[in-house]
Design an enzyme around this catalytic site. Structure first.
Site, short mmCIF file in Angstrom:
data_model
loop_
_atom_site.label_atom_id
_atom_site.label_comp_id
_atom_site.label_asym_id
_atom_site.label_seq_id
_atom_site.Cartn_x
_atom_site.Cartn_y
_atom_site.Cartn_z
N HIS A 170 72.28 39.69 44.15
CA HIS A 170 71.46 39.53 45.35
C HIS A 170 70.56 38.30 45.23
CE1 HIS A 170 69.54 41.85 48.93
NE2 HIS A 170 69.51 40.55 49.12
N ARG B 243 74.59 43.08 53.52
CA ARG B 243 74.06 44.24 52.82
C ARG B 243 75.25 45.05 52.32
NH1 ARG B 243 69.94 41.93 52.66
NH2 ARG B 243 67.85 42.57 53.35
N GLU C 253 71.39 48.86 44.40
CA GLU C 253 70.85 47.68 43.74
C GLU C 253 69.57 48.05 42.99
OE1 GLU C 253 70.32 44.44 46.50
OE2 GLU C 253 72.35 44.61 47.27
C1 8YV Z 1 65.48 38.86 49.88
C2 8YV Z 1 67.26 39.25 51.51
O1 8YV Z 1 65.04 37.98 48.95
O2 8YV Z 1 65.72 38.23 52.95
C3 8YV Z 1 66.54 39.15 52.81
O3 8YV Z 1 66.83 40.00 53.66
O4 8YV Z 1 68.16 40.00 51.37
C4 8YV Z 1 66.82 38.41 50.39
O5 8YV Z 1 66.80 37.09 50.79
C5 8YV Z 1 65.59 40.22 49.26
O6 8YV Z 1 65.83 41.15 50.26
C6 8YV Z 1 64.28 40.57 48.53
O7 8YV Z 1 64.45 41.80 47.89
#
Ligand code: 8YV
Length: 322
Positions: free
Chosen positions: A284, A237, A266
Site C-alpha cells: 500500500h 482497495r 492490511e
Molecule cells: C493513504 C490511500 O496513504 O489516500 C488513500 O486513500 O490509500 C493512501 O494514499 C493510505 O490510505 C494511508 O493509510
C-alpha cells in the site's frame, strides 16, 4: 480553553509540533494496548481528529460530545462510517489531488513490473539462474500500443490513462458508473461495459473508490472474461476484488500476472499470494513518497485547523452532512 485534538495515526513530526503549540494533543499509541479503547476514551472531549488508516465508526466514536472534524490524511474514506458522522454533524475532510500523480506512477510501476516479470526475474538473476540466453519462461508482455482498460475514471484513473495514452501510445478503454464524455475525449478513451473492458483489455487497472457499488466488483466471473495474456493491477482497495478468485486464476495461469498494492487485510503478513511468482505485491505505497505524504499531511492539517478556527475546510467529504 484550548481545543483538544486526537492524533490517531503516525503523522509528520513538524506538523505534530505545530498542533501541540496550538491545541491540547492526545496521540493514540498502539504500543499502549487496545487502540479502540484509547480512541473511545480520548474522543469524549475532543474537538478534532487527524490521521489515517483506521476504522472510525459509531462504536469507537460513541462517546463524542463536541467533535467537529475528522481530518483524514488520505483520499479514500471507506474506513469511516460517514452516515454516523453525518448523524452527529461531524465533518470528514480528506486529501484529494496532491497524491494523484504519485499514485498513478505506482499503478504504472505495477503494470510494467507485472508485465515483464521484474521481481521474479530479478530474483532469478541474483540466484545465478541465468546460465544461457533467456527463453519463453522469461518472456513478458508488450505494453506499447496495447489496450489499457481502466475501471474507475476518477482523478487517479485519468492520470493512469494519460500515462498510457501519451507515454505508451496505448488504446484506452474505461468503465465508470457514469460515462465521462468530455474527459474521455481528452484522453482518447472509449467507454466499455465492465465485461467488454475485461474481454478487450491487455491490461486492466482498478482505480475505483470502495463503496457499496464497487465492493467485490471483480470476482471469478469477471476474471473469467480476461484474456490469458492479460495483466491485472489493483491500486484501489483490496475489497474491490475477490482475493481468493484472483489467487485461483493466477495459480491456474488464466491471466498472465497481477500487480497489487492493496489487500482485503492490511498489513498483509501471510497470504497464498506470497507463494506465486506471477504477482507483484507492494505494501500500500500508492502515495508513499516523502514529498506527497508531506503534501497530504499539510492539507489534512489545514483542513483540521480551518474547522477548529471556524472556517469551512476546503476538502470535505460531507459538506452538508449528507
Ligand atoms: C493513504 C490511500 O496513504 O489516500 C488513500 O486513500 O490509500 C493512501 O494514499 C493510505 O490510505 C494511508 O493509510
Amino acid at each position: 480553553m484550548r481545543k483538544k485534538v486526537v492524533v490517531f495515526s503516525q503523522i509528520d513530526s513538524e506538523i505534530l509540533s505545530r498542533l501541540e503549540a496550538q491545541y491540547t494533543v492526545v496521540s493514540i499509541n498502539p504500543k499502549l494496548g487496545d487502540v479502540n479503547a484509547q480512541i473511545q476514551a480520548a474522543v469524549q472531549d475532543a474537538d478534532g481528529m487527524i490521521g489515517a488508516g483506521r476504522v472510525l465508526n459509531e462504536v469507537n466514536l460513541a462517546a463524542v460530545n463536541q467533535l467537529k472534524i475528522i481530518s483524514s490524511i488520505s483520499v479514500g474514506y471507506d474506513n469511516y462510517d460517514v452516515n454516523y458522522l453525518n448523524s452527529q454533524h461531524i465533518w470528514l475532510a480528506n486529501t484529494p489531488h496532491v497524491l494523484t500523480e504519485t499514485t498513478a506512477d505506482l499503478a504504472f510501476t505495477l503494470l510494467m513490473s507485472a508485465a515483464r516479470q521484474v521481481p521474479s526475474l530479478d530474483q532469478w538473476t541474483k540466484q545465478g539462474q541465468w546460465k544461457r540466453t533467456v527463453g519463453e519462461a522469461q518472456f513478458g508482455q508488450g505494453i506499447f500500443g496495447k489496450t489499457l482498460g481502466i475501471i474507475g475514471l476518477g482523478n487517479i484513473g485519468a492520470a493512469i490513462a494519460r500515462r498510457g495514452f501519451y507515454g505508451f501510445n496505448m488504446n484506452i478503454l474505461y468503465h465508470n458508473r457514469h460515462e465521462k464524455i468530455e474527459l474521455a475525449q481528452a484522453l482518447n478513451a472509449q467507454y466499455r461495459s465492465l465485461d467488454g473492458l475485461l474481454q478487450q483489455s491487455d491490461f486492466v487497472v482498478v482505480a475505483v473508490d470502495l463503496n457499496s457499488d464497487s465492493k467485490e466488483l471483480i470476482g471469478a466471473k469477471e476474471f473469467k472474461q480476461m484474456q490469458k495474456h492479460a495483466v491485472f493491477v489493483n491500486i484501489a482497495r483490496g475489497s474491490v476484488v475477490d482475493e481468493q478468485a484472483l489467487i485461483d486464476v493466477l495459480k491456474q495461469h488464466k491471466i498472465f500476472a497481477a500487480g497489487l498494492d492493496v489487500y482485503h487485510k492490511e498489513p498483509l503478513q501471510v497470504s497464498e499470494l506470497f507463494e506465486l511468482n506471477n504477482v507483484v505485491t507492494l505494501p500500500h505505497v500508492g502515495s508513499a513518497t516523502a514529498e506527497t505524504r508531506q503534501q497530504m499531511a499539510e492539507l489534512a492539517y489545514k483542513n483540521l485547523v480551518d474547522a477548529l478556527e471556524g472556517r469551512t475546510p476546503r476538502y470535505l467529504v460531507n459538506p452538508d452532512f449528507s
